[in-house]
Scaffold this motif. Structure first.
Motif, PDB file in Angstrom:
ATOM      1  N   LEU A 194      69.081  20.258  20.908  1.00 34.31           N
ATOM      2  CA  LEU A 194      70.189  21.444  20.597  1.00 34.31           C
ATOM      3  C   LEU A 194      69.764  22.098  19.189  1.00 34.31           C
ATOM      4  CD1 LEU A 194      73.389  19.158  21.004  1.00 34.31           C
ATOM      5  CD2 LEU A 194      72.264  20.314  22.713  1.00 34.31           C
ATOM      6  N   ASN A 195      69.950  23.392  19.419  1.00 32.18           N
ATOM      7  CA  ASN A 195      69.341  24.286  18.273  1.00 32.18           C
ATOM      8  C   ASN A 195      70.771  25.075  17.765  1.00 32.18           C
ATOM      9  OD1 ASN A 195      66.691  23.351  18.073  1.00 32.18           O
ATOM     10  ND2 ASN A 195      66.515  24.957  19.954  1.00 32.18           N
ATOM     11  N   ASN A 196      71.219  25.012  16.352  1.00 33.69           N
ATOM     12  CA  ASN A 196      72.345  25.910  16.128  1.00 33.69           C
ATOM     13  C   ASN A 196      73.396  25.680  17.117  1.00 33.69           C
ATOM     14  OD1 ASN A 196      70.663  27.020  13.938  1.00 33.69           O
ATOM     15  ND2 ASN A 196      69.584  27.951  15.693  1.00 33.69           N
ATOM     16  N   THR A 197      74.027  24.567  17.398  1.00 38.67           N
ATOM     17  CA  THR A 197      74.857  24.402  18.042  1.00 38.67           C
ATOM     18  C   THR A 197      75.942  23.178  17.665  1.00 38.67           C
ATOM     19  OG1 THR A 197      73.536  24.911  20.042  1.00 38.67           O
ATOM     20  CG2 THR A 197      75.273  23.249  20.514  1.00 38.67           C
ATOM     21  N   THR A 198      77.247  23.709  18.112  1.00 40.70           N
ATOM     22  CA  THR A 198      78.283  22.713  17.572  1.00 40.70           C
ATOM     23  C   THR A 198      78.772  21.808  18.825  1.00 40.70           C
ATOM     24  OG1 THR A 198      79.064  24.285  15.953  1.00 40.70           O
ATOM     25  CG2 THR A 198      80.673  22.648  16.661  1.00 40.70           C
TER      26      THR A 198
ATOM     27  N   ASN B 223      69.758  21.878  13.072  1.00 35.63           N
ATOM     28  CA  ASN B 223      70.798  22.942  12.317  1.00 35.63           C
ATOM     29  C   ASN B 223      72.068  22.863  13.153  1.00 35.63           C
ATOM     30  OD1 ASN B 223      68.942  23.826  10.707  1.00 35.63           O
ATOM     31  ND2 ASN B 223      68.110  25.163  12.264  1.00 35.63           N
ATOM     32  N   CYS B 224      72.700  21.620  13.449  1.00 33.73           N
ATOM     33  CA  CYS B 224      73.853  21.462  14.222  1.00 33.73           C
ATOM     34  C   CYS B 224      74.949  20.865  13.966  1.00 33.73           C
ATOM     35  CB  CYS B 224      73.477  20.600  15.743  1.00 33.73           C
ATOM     36  SG  CYS B 224      72.384  21.270  16.806  1.00 33.73           S
ATOM     37  N   THR B 225      76.336  20.862  13.993  1.00 38.42           N
ATOM     38  CA  THR B 225      77.451  20.264  13.743  1.00 38.42           C
ATOM     39  C   THR B 225      78.168  19.410  15.031  1.00 38.42           C
ATOM     40  OG1 THR B 225      77.665  21.786  11.949  1.00 38.42           O
ATOM     41  CG2 THR B 225      79.543  20.472  12.834  1.00 38.42           C
ATOM     42  N   VAL B 226      78.280  18.031  14.818  1.00 41.76           N
ATOM     43  CA  VAL B 226      78.972  17.386  15.585  1.00 41.76           C
ATOM     44  C   VAL B 226      80.183  16.749  14.914  1.00 41.76           C
ATOM     45  CG1 VAL B 226      78.807  15.228  16.883  1.00 41.76           C
ATOM     46  CG2 VAL B 226      76.820  16.729  16.769  1.00 41.76           C
ATOM     47  N   SER B 227      81.416  17.137  15.433  1.00 46.14           N
ATOM     48  CA  SER B 227      82.740  17.016  14.344  1.00 46.14           C
ATOM     49  C   SER B 227      83.593  16.852  15.398  1.00 46.14           C
ATOM     50  CB  SER B 227      82.805  18.260  13.515  1.00 46.14           C
ATOM     51  OG  SER B 227      83.154  19.337  14.162  1.00 46.14           O
ATOM     52  N   GLY B 228      84.838  15.808  15.148  1.00 42.49           N
ATOM     53  CA  GLY B 228      86.042  15.912  15.550  1.00 42.49           C
ATOM     54  C   GLY B 228      86.020  15.243  16.930  1.00 42.49           C
ATOM     55  N   ASN B 229      85.049  14.527  17.339  1.00 41.58           N
ATOM     56  CA  ASN B 229      84.794  13.715  18.547  1.00 41.58           C
ATOM     57  C   ASN B 229      85.405  12.554  18.818  1.00 41.58           C
ATOM     58  OD1 ASN B 229      83.073  16.076  19.986  1.00 41.58           O
ATOM     59  ND2 ASN B 229      81.905  15.619  17.957  1.00 41.58           N
ATOM     60  N   THR B 230      85.656  11.976  19.723  1.00 41.66           N
ATOM     61  CA  THR B 230      86.447  10.762  19.855  1.00 41.66           C
ATOM     62  C   THR B 230      85.876   9.828  20.724  1.00 41.66           C
ATOM     63  OG1 THR B 230      88.475  11.766  18.786  1.00 41.66           O
ATOM     64  CG2 THR B 230      88.505   9.159  19.950  1.00 41.66           C
ATOM     65  N   ALA B 231      85.562   8.335  20.685  1.00 43.03           N
ATOM     66  CA  ALA B 231      85.242   7.478  21.617  1.00 43.03           C
ATOM     67  C   ALA B 231      86.615   6.720  21.691  1.00 43.03           C
ATOM     68  CB  ALA B 231      84.136   6.575  21.179  1.00 43.03           C
TER      69      ALA B 231
ATOM     70  N   ALA C  83      66.669   9.315  19.088  1.00 44.09           N
ATOM     71  CA  ALA C  83      67.557  10.446  18.407  1.00 44.09           C
ATOM     72  C   ALA C  83      67.112  10.711  17.084  1.00 44.09           C
ATOM     73  CB  ALA C  83      69.129   9.835  18.282  1.00 44.09           C
ATOM     74  N   THR C  84      66.895  12.138  16.933  1.00 47.46           N
ATOM     75  CA  THR C  84      66.388  12.628  15.734  1.00 47.46           C
ATOM     76  C   THR C  84      67.525  13.799  15.107  1.00 47.46           C
ATOM     77  OG1 THR C  84      64.110  12.065  16.125  1.00 47.46           O
ATOM     78  CG2 THR C  84      64.613  13.754  14.483  1.00 47.46           C
ATOM     79  N   LEU C  85      67.919  13.749  14.037  1.00 44.84           N
ATOM     80  CA  LEU C  85      68.717  14.813  13.591  1.00 44.84           C
ATOM     81  C   LEU C  85      68.160  15.368  12.254  1.00 44.84           C
ATOM     82  CD1 LEU C  85      70.526  12.316  14.618  1.00 44.84           C
ATOM     83  CD2 LEU C  85      72.217  13.854  14.249  1.00 44.84           C
ATOM     84  N   ASN C  86      67.911  16.651  12.303  1.00 43.24           N
ATOM     85  CA  ASN C  86      67.359  17.691  11.195  1.00 43.24           C
ATOM     86  C   ASN C  86      68.341  18.775  11.020  1.00 43.24           C
ATOM     87  OD1 ASN C  86      64.791  16.173  11.498  1.00 43.24           O
ATOM     88  ND2 ASN C  86      64.542  17.295  13.379  1.00 43.24           N
ATOM     89  N   ASN C  87      68.854  18.827   9.536  1.00 39.59           N
ATOM     90  CA  ASN C  87      69.661  19.838   9.244  1.00 39.59           C
ATOM     91  C   ASN C  87      70.927  19.865  10.257  1.00 39.59           C
ATOM     92  OD1 ASN C  87      68.237  20.700   7.069  1.00 39.59           O
ATOM     93  ND2 ASN C  87      67.567  22.669   8.077  1.00 39.59           N
ATOM     94  N   SER C  88      71.459  18.708  10.191  1.00 40.33           N
ATOM     95  CA  SER C  88      72.856  18.583  10.821  1.00 40.33           C
ATOM     96  C   SER C  88      73.737  18.125  10.334  1.00 40.33           C
ATOM     97  CB  SER C  88      72.525  17.880  12.195  1.00 40.33           C
ATOM     98  OG  SER C  88      71.387  18.913  13.128  1.00 40.33           O
ATOM     99  N   THR C  89      75.073  18.262  10.998  1.00 43.57           N
ATOM    100  CA  THR C  89      76.211  17.811  10.042  1.00 43.57           C
ATOM    101  C   THR C  89      77.011  16.825  11.164  1.00 43.57           C
ATOM    102  OG1 THR C  89      76.675  19.756   8.723  1.00 43.57           O
ATOM    103  CG2 THR C  89      78.662  18.328   9.220  1.00 43.57           C
TER     104      THR C  89
ATOM    105  N   GLY D   8      76.236  31.694   8.669  1.00 45.84           N
ATOM    106  CA  GLY D   8      75.533  30.798   9.716  1.00 45.84           C
ATOM    107  C   GLY D   8      76.323  30.537  11.123  1.00 45.84           C
ATOM    108  N   SER D   9      75.840  30.132  12.124  1.00 49.51           N
ATOM    109  CA  SER D   9      76.255  29.901  13.337  1.00 49.51           C
ATOM    110  C   SER D   9      77.405  28.567  13.592  1.00 49.51           C
ATOM    111  CB  SER D   9      75.503  29.965  14.477  1.00 49.51           C
ATOM    112  OG  SER D   9      74.456  29.123  14.368  1.00 49.51           O
ATOM    113  N   THR D  10      77.163  27.596  12.421  1.00 50.04           N
ATOM    114  CA  THR D  10      77.972  26.465  12.827  1.00 50.04           C
ATOM    115  C   THR D  10      78.738  26.406  11.127  1.00 50.04           C
ATOM    116  OG1 THR D  10      75.968  25.217  11.919  1.00 50.04           O
ATOM    117  CG2 THR D  10      76.274  25.326  14.409  1.00 50.04           C
ATOM    118  N   LEU D  11      79.817  25.378  11.479  1.00 53.90           N
ATOM    119  CA  LEU D  11      80.518  25.090  10.220  1.00 53.90           C
ATOM    120  C   LEU D  11      79.636  23.836   9.169  1.00 53.90           C
ATOM    121  CD1 LEU D  11      84.020  24.469  11.644  1.00 53.90           C
ATOM    122  CD2 LEU D  11      83.020  26.521  10.621  1.00 53.90           C
ATOM    123  N   THR D  12      79.593  24.121   8.099  1.00 54.62           N
ATOM    124  CA  THR D  12      78.886  23.162   7.403  1.00 54.62           C
ATOM    125  C   THR D  12      79.977  22.756   6.130  1.00 54.62           C
ATOM    126  OG1 THR D  12      78.274  25.142   5.984  1.00 54.62           O
ATOM    127  CG2 THR D  12      76.860  24.039   7.631  1.00 54.62           C
ATOM    128  N   HIS D  13      79.410  21.597   5.283  1.00 51.84           N
ATOM    129  CA  HIS D  13      79.832  21.197   4.043  1.00 51.84           C
ATOM    130  C   HIS D  13      79.150  21.646   2.825  1.00 51.84           C
ATOM    131  CE1 HIS D  13      82.820  18.323   5.891  1.00 51.84           C
ATOM    132  NE2 HIS D  13      82.002  18.080   6.974  1.00 51.84           N
TER     133      HIS D  13
END
Length: 378
Positions: free
Chosen positions: A138-142, A167-175, A190-196, A308-313
């Motif tokens: 996933l690139n630049n994806t929410t 460069n991704c954001t994973v937010s507000g999800n629920t198990a 799993a590898t996460l780079n520049n992601s929220t 940018g294309s995704t939300l950030t902190h």
């Protein structure tokens, strides 16, 4: 699995008029055969979204190699009973299966609700389900606002599967009933780079990320590794391991990460995991890493559109994440921009997190952030 072609590929356009739908485009790519509305695929195809997509019940699995160019559009599960995207089984083999390959660029995955049916359909991965031997990049994806009865409210990464977020954001999800509110990696890599990773919740373990492995004879144990580089991990919710829950998985840290905040103890934040010596550990009672108990509001601002294309902190002035990497170890090895694509470092060194502070004061301190990896709660 259909072998990708190095010389032939098709472009399949999902158009605003709904003539060629996403489901039909995936079918064309899987089979290299035209549907009534979409041209035939050919090798490693590119599906190009020209409009937002609202899914109905027709959700074919991806069993070939596909790139989806989102062009800023949203793929909405529409609250239906299922995942949004599934990278599924292709050719069965004696020791397992071969999954498809998906690269997803500049898109939003939302509205997936994967429900438990039976043991054969356990409801894993509300947004994306990556089956065994599948490869998802996933690139630049929410991935936001998805839920699952099983594991992985946002993303489920199955045994022997490979997941990479850039460069991704994973937010507000629920198990809803199990583990891994944001991401659940089960004996996969799993590898996460520049992601929220922010504001995810699990009824079970691992609010932000849950990494486990199936213990058994080879090849059941395979690539059970999670890599975190220059990341902020904070503010997720679970019954055990709010931020990170690690069973028998391996994890690579000690790379200028910032973990948790002063509302949590080590016991609240982590299970089976200890921050490294160069990581900032901001829990209330931690002793590992560089222990600086700091409230979340003194580290980052809420998730927002900072460009940018995704939300950030964004990092707040005085945040312990600013200039955390004075030797620019991480941003000199392939991470020379932040999640928004802004250059880094600015100031005395690379900032931890997904947003590089891009203004410098008279005393040399930077007043904006860098993304690498964020696990945060609203």
């Amino acid at each position: 699995m259909l072998a990708p072609s190095q010389t032939q590929a098709a472009e399949i356009f999902v158009d605003a008029g709904g003539t060629c739908t996403l489901a039909e485009a995936i079918t064309s790519a899987n089979t290299d055969t035209a549907t009534s509305d979409c041209p035939a695929g050919s090798g490693h195809d590119t599906i190009i979204l020209e409009t937002d997509v609202i899914l109905d019940d027709a959700r074919p699995s991806i069993i070939t190699s596909v790139t989806i160019e989102g062009q800023g559009h949203t793929i909405d599960g529409n609250g239906g009973d299922g995942y949004v995207l599934k990278i599924s089984r292709g050719i069965l083999e004696e020791d397992g299966c071969i999954g498809g390959d998906l690269t997803l660029n500049n898109a939003t995955i939302t509205g997936g609700k994967h429900r438990f049916v039976d043991l054969a359909s356990p409801g894993n991965g509300g947004g994306i389900t990556n089956a065994c031997f599948g490869t998802v990049t996933l690139n630049n994806t929410t991935v936001s606002g998805n839920s699952a009865d099983g594991y992985g409210g946002g993303i489920f990464n199955a045994p022997r599967a490979t997941l990479t977020l850039n460069n991704c954001t994973v937010s507000g999800n629920t198990a809803l009933s199990n583990d891994g509110g944001g991401i659940y990696s089960d004996n996969g890599a799993a590898t996460l780079n520049n992601s929220t990773i922010s504001g995810n919740t699990a009824a079970g373990d691992g609010g932000g990320i849950c990494g486990v492995t199936i213990k058994g004879p080879p090849p059941s144990i395979h690539n059970n590794e999670i890599l975190l580089n220059s990341s902020i991990v904070s503010g997720n919710t679970a019954s055990l391991g709010n931020e990170l829950y690690l069973g028998l998985s391996d994890i690579s840290v000690d790379n200028y990460n910032l973990f948790a905040h002063s509302d949590e103890s080590d016991a609240d934040a982590f299970y089976g995991f200890t921050p490294g010596s160069s990581d900032v550990n901001a829990t209330s009672d931690g002793t590992s890493g560089i222990h600086i108990p700091t409230a979340l509001s003194a580290i980052i601002d809420p998730l927002a559109d900072n460009g940018g294309s995704t939300l950030t902190h964004a990092l707040v002035p005085g945040s312990p994440a600013i200039d955390l990497d004075p030797n620019n170890v991480e941003c000199s090895t392939g991470l020379a921009t932040d999640q928004r694509g802004e250059p880094r470092p600015v100031g005395a060194g690379c900032d931890a997190g997904s947003y590089e502070v891009n203004m410098v004061s008279s005393n040399g301190n930077a007043f904006l952030p860098t993304l690498y990896f964020l696990l945060l709660r609203n």
